[in-house]
Design an enzyme around this catalytic site. Structure first.
Site, PDB file in Angstrom:
ATOM      1  N   TYR A   1      -8.932  16.194   0.228  1.00  0.00           N
ATOM      2  CA  TYR A   1      -8.810  15.323  -0.945  1.00  0.00           C
ATOM      3  C   TYR A   1      -9.669  15.891  -2.074  1.00  0.00           C
ATOM      4  O   TYR A   1     -10.881  15.875  -2.022  1.00  0.00           O
ATOM      5  CB  TYR A   1      -9.231  13.880  -0.639  1.00  0.00           C
ATOM      6  CG  TYR A   1      -8.382  13.181   0.411  1.00  0.00           C
ATOM      7  CD1 TYR A   1      -7.110  13.636   0.755  1.00  0.00           C
ATOM      8  CD2 TYR A   1      -8.849  12.044   1.059  1.00  0.00           C
ATOM      9  CE1 TYR A   1      -6.338  12.990   1.713  1.00  0.00           C
ATOM     10  CE2 TYR A   1      -8.083  11.383   2.018  1.00  0.00           C
ATOM     11  CZ  TYR A   1      -6.832  11.873   2.346  1.00  0.00           C
ATOM     12  OH  TYR A   1      -6.081  11.227   3.295  1.00  0.00           O
TER      13      TYR A   1
ATOM     14  N   SER B   1      -1.421   4.356   3.732  1.00  0.00           N
ATOM     15  CA  SER B   1      -0.443   3.826   2.754  1.00  0.00           C
ATOM     16  C   SER B   1       0.094   2.466   3.205  1.00  0.00           C
ATOM     17  O   SER B   1       1.308   2.227   3.208  1.00  0.00           O
ATOM     18  CB  SER B   1       0.703   4.829   2.533  1.00  0.00           C
ATOM     19  OG  SER B   1       0.214   6.070   2.078  1.00  0.00           O
ATOM     20  N   PRO B   2      -0.802   1.532   3.569  1.00  0.00           N
ATOM     21  CA  PRO B   2      -0.347   0.232   4.091  1.00  0.00           C
ATOM     22  C   PRO B   2       0.316  -0.635   3.030  1.00  0.00           C
ATOM     23  O   PRO B   2       1.014  -1.585   3.363  1.00  0.00           O
ATOM     24  CB  PRO B   2      -1.646  -0.406   4.606  1.00  0.00           C
ATOM     25  CG  PRO B   2      -2.708   0.190   3.746  1.00  0.00           C
ATOM     26  CD  PRO B   2      -2.289   1.608   3.501  1.00  0.00           C
ATOM     27  N   LEU B   3       0.057  -0.282   1.762  1.00  0.00           N
ATOM     28  CA  LEU B   3       0.696  -1.023   0.662  1.00  0.00           C
ATOM     29  C   LEU B   3       1.906  -0.257   0.133  1.00  0.00           C
ATOM     30  O   LEU B   3       2.373  -0.511  -0.982  1.00  0.00           O
ATOM     31  CB  LEU B   3      -0.323  -1.254  -0.469  1.00  0.00           C
ATOM     32  CG  LEU B   3      -1.531  -2.109  -0.079  1.00  0.00           C
ATOM     33  CD1 LEU B   3      -2.585  -2.108  -1.186  1.00  0.00           C
ATOM     34  CD2 LEU B   3      -1.104  -3.546   0.242  1.00  0.00           C
TER      35      LEU B   3
ATOM     36  N   GLY C   1       1.485   1.424  -3.149  1.00  0.00           N
ATOM     37  CA  GLY C   1       1.468   0.474  -4.266  1.00  0.00           C
ATOM     38  C   GLY C   1       2.742  -0.338  -4.392  1.00  0.00           C
ATOM     39  O   GLY C   1       2.731  -1.434  -4.958  1.00  0.00           O
TER      40      GLY C   1
HETATM   41  N1  LIG Z   1      -3.747  10.764   6.978  1.00  0.00           N
HETATM   42  C1  LIG Z   1      -2.979  11.026   5.960  1.00  0.00           C
HETATM   43  O1  LIG Z   1      -2.207  11.967   5.964  1.00  0.00           O
HETATM   44  C2  LIG Z   1      -3.026  10.124   4.751  1.00  0.00           C
HETATM   45  C3  LIG Z   1      -1.994  10.153   3.793  1.00  0.00           C
HETATM   46  C4  LIG Z   1      -2.073   9.299   2.700  1.00  0.00           C
HETATM   47  C5  LIG Z   1      -3.165   8.431   2.566  1.00  0.00           C
HETATM   48  N2  LIG Z   1      -4.159   8.444   3.493  1.00  0.00           N
HETATM   49  C6  LIG Z   1      -5.329   7.543   3.390  1.00  0.00           C
HETATM   50  O2  LIG Z   1      -4.859   6.194   3.291  1.00  0.00           O
HETATM   51  C7  LIG Z   1      -5.420   5.580   2.138  1.00  0.00           C
HETATM   52  C8  LIG Z   1      -4.447   4.555   1.591  1.00  0.00           C
HETATM   53  O3  LIG Z   1      -3.159   5.110   1.348  1.00  0.00           O
HETATM   54  P1  LIG Z   1      -2.550   5.313  -0.114  1.00  0.00           P
HETATM   55  O4  LIG Z   1      -3.647   5.259  -1.106  1.00  0.00           O
HETATM   56  O5  LIG Z   1      -1.674   6.490  -0.056  1.00  0.00           O
HETATM   57  O6  LIG Z   1      -1.563   4.069  -0.287  1.00  0.00           O
HETATM   58  P2  LIG Z   1      -1.715   2.488  -0.389  1.00  0.00           P
HETATM   59  O7  LIG Z   1      -3.041   2.057   0.033  1.00  0.00           O
HETATM   60  O8  LIG Z   1      -0.519   1.931   0.268  1.00  0.00           O
HETATM   61  O9  LIG Z   1      -1.514   2.250  -1.957  1.00  0.00           O
HETATM   62  C9  LIG Z   1      -2.371   2.764  -2.939  1.00  0.00           C
HETATM   63  C10 LIG Z   1      -1.803   2.402  -4.287  1.00  0.00           C
HETATM   64  O10 LIG Z   1      -1.719   0.988  -4.414  1.00  0.00           O
HETATM   65  C11 LIG Z   1      -2.463   0.540  -5.537  1.00  0.00           C
HETATM   66  N3  LIG Z   1      -3.102  -0.726  -5.117  1.00  0.00           N
HETATM   67  C12 LIG Z   1      -4.051  -0.877  -4.149  1.00  0.00           C
HETATM   68  N4  LIG Z   1      -4.344  -2.170  -3.998  1.00  0.00           N
HETATM   69  C13 LIG Z   1      -3.564  -2.853  -4.878  1.00  0.00           C
HETATM   70  C14 LIG Z   1      -3.403  -4.229  -5.188  1.00  0.00           C
HETATM   71  N5  LIG Z   1      -4.092  -5.163  -4.560  1.00  0.00           N
HETATM   72  N6  LIG Z   1      -2.505  -4.567  -6.160  1.00  0.00           N
HETATM   73  C15 LIG Z   1      -1.779  -3.627  -6.790  1.00  0.00           C
HETATM   74  N7  LIG Z   1      -1.884  -2.303  -6.540  1.00  0.00           N
HETATM   75  C16 LIG Z   1      -2.771  -1.927  -5.581  1.00  0.00           C
HETATM   76  C17 LIG Z   1      -3.404   1.655  -5.883  1.00  0.00           C
HETATM   77  O11 LIG Z   1      -3.646   1.718  -7.254  1.00  0.00           O
HETATM   78  P3  LIG Z   1      -5.159   1.663  -7.874  1.00  0.00           P
HETATM   79  O12 LIG Z   1      -5.933   2.753  -7.229  1.00  0.00           O
HETATM   80  O13 LIG Z   1      -4.916   1.914  -9.328  1.00  0.00           O
HETATM   81  O14 LIG Z   1      -5.647   0.291  -7.560  1.00  0.00           O
HETATM   82  C18 LIG Z   1      -2.604   2.896  -5.450  1.00  0.00           C
HETATM   83  O15 LIG Z   1      -1.704   3.261  -6.478  1.00  0.00           O
HETATM   84  C19 LIG Z   1      -5.707   6.742   1.200  1.00  0.00           C
HETATM   85  O16 LIG Z   1      -6.679   6.415   0.235  1.00  0.00           O
HETATM   86  C20 LIG Z   1      -6.168   7.816   2.157  1.00  0.00           C
HETATM   87  O17 LIG Z   1      -7.544   7.649   2.447  1.00  0.00           O
HETATM   88  C21 LIG Z   1      -4.090   9.266   4.581  1.00  0.00           C
END
Ligand SMILES: NC(=O)c1ccc[n+]([C@@H]2O[C@H](COP(=O)([O-])OP(=O)(O)OC[C@H]3O[C@@H](n4cnc5c(N)ncnc54)[C@H](OP(=O)(O)O)[C@@H]3O)[C@@H](O)[C@H]2O)c1
Length: 328
Positions: free
Chosen positions: A57, A203-205, A208
């Site tokens: 990252y 990416s539980p959300l 986004g």
């Molecule tokens: N192991 C892997 O290969 C892998 C791959 C992807 C991700 N990950 C990990 O998983 C974590 C989470 O996944 P992700 O960030 O991809 O996806 P996510 O948590 O599903 O979604 C993140 C997105 O949602 C927005 N968001 C978060 N909370 C919100 C809310 N309450 N209301 C509206 N929008 C909201 C964020 O925007 P803002 O930031 O602007 O709030 C961002 O754009 C990552 O940070 C990373 O550490 C791991």
């Protein structure tokens, strides 16, 4: 916030925080580095004790950010990081989980995080060139040397998980899992349950989308990862909107937000599931943590279980390149 246990004894807050978006993937940050440090520290104040980062990252800068932010509360938090990408000219360039590489990354990650031991060290992607037994064996050595506490895998198949676990206990598997990405359900989740391994949905959300903050009219920055994901073409976002409308209607009825319903559904799937939503906003950390206080009835759960199947999600979760890195 209440805690959950990954594996035999890694206790973490029921909802963690993914830090990736603070260094990449979702367009310009809403603030500068100091602001992101303040956001990470606010998460601890809100009861979050589980933080997710990775060597790749940034690369590198996300680990430094997380390490600096959490240094004052080091003993209260669990920091997970990941190895396994080959990084060239500051960009991921394929995979590398050879034992000497894992050791080199562990040393560098310890330095960047400013910690004496990595709490949870995941293989970021299974490397087809390196038997997972060698990976598990190397991480096992790092555990015995006191440099790593727990071993994890990301996007690993059930077969790989079993092979790794036979060499060194796997504490957690981290893979994409949400109301619209159900891939782990047939094999990976039952395997984790059978072996006593925790499961951490990334990416539980739905990056986004499941919060309702993204729709067909959303304009992504050029470097936003969603520009390269089939599910996020404008056409597919329009088609997938029905899913969000359904979640939003349930959320309104429960005096919750759509994102909270998406996280509450994950939490209800199994007691050793710990989602790690990513956000750069303290208010959203508070909102996401609030999912632990949204009870879903049996009828609501069964309605949500069948939602993606009834509606039909349009578009793959990854493009062909990223899909090719997923262990089958
Ligand atoms: N192991 C892997 O290969 C892998 C791959 C992807 C991700 N990950 C990990 O998983 C974590 C989470 O996944 P992700 O960030 O991809 O996806 P996510 O948590 O599903 O979604 C993140 C997105 O949602 C927005 N968001 C978060 N909370 C919100 C809310 N309450 N209301 C509206 N929008 C909201 C964020 O925007 P803002 O930031 O602007 O709030 C961002 O754009 C990552 O940070 C990373 O550490 C791991």
């Amino acid at each position: 916030m209440h805690t959950r246990t990954l594996g035999s004894d890694l206790r973490v807050s029921a909802v963690g925080l993914g830090a990736m978006g603070m260094s990449q993937s979702y367009g310009p940050n809403p603030g500068d580095r100091d602001d992101m440090i303040a956001v990470l520290r606010s998460a601890v104040d809100l009861g979050v004790t589980f933080f997710d980062t990775a060597e790749v990252y940034g690369p590198y800068v996300n680990e430094e950010l997380v390490g600096e932010a959490l240094a004052p509360v080091r003993d209260q938090v669990v920091i997970a990081t990941k190895f396994g990408f080959r990084i060239e000219d500051g960009r991921p360039a394929g995979l590398n989980s050879r034992p000497e590489q894992i050791r080199a990354v562990a040393t560098a990650s310890l330095e960047r995080l400013g910690v004496e031991r990595i709490d949870l060290f995941y293989q970021h992607r299974v490397d087809p060139q390196v038997p997972v037994e060698d990976v598990a064996g190397t991480v096992g050595e790092l555990v015995r040397e006191g440099k790593v506490r727990c071993f994890g895998l990301s996007e690993a198949s059930a077969r790989t998980i079993r092979r790794a676990h036979a060499v060194h206990p796997v504490t957690a598997v981290q893979s994409e899992y949400s109301l619209w990405t159900r891939d782990p359900e047939p094999e990976v989740l039952p395997t984790c349950t059978a072996l006593g391994i925790g499961f951490v949905p990334f990416s539980p959300l739905g990056k986004g989308f499941l919060t309702g903050a993204v729709d067909a009219s959303t304009a992504f920055a050029a470097d936003d990862v969603r520009t390269a994901i089939p599910r996020f073409t404008a056409e597919n976002r329009a088609a997938n909107q029905t899913l969000v409308e359904h979640i939003a209607a349930l959320a309104t009825a429960k005096d919750a937000t759509p994102g909270q319903v998406a996280l509450a559904w994950l939490l209800a799937r199994h007691p050793s599931i710990v989602p790690i939503p990513g956000t750069r906003h303290t208010a959203r950390i508070e909102e996401n943590a609030g999912a632990t206080r949204v009870p879903l009835s049996a009828d609501e759960l069964s309605d949500l279980d069948g939602l993606a199947g009834r509606i039909g999600v349009q578009g793959d979760r990854y493009n062909a390149h990223h899909m090719s890195l997923v262990d089958k």
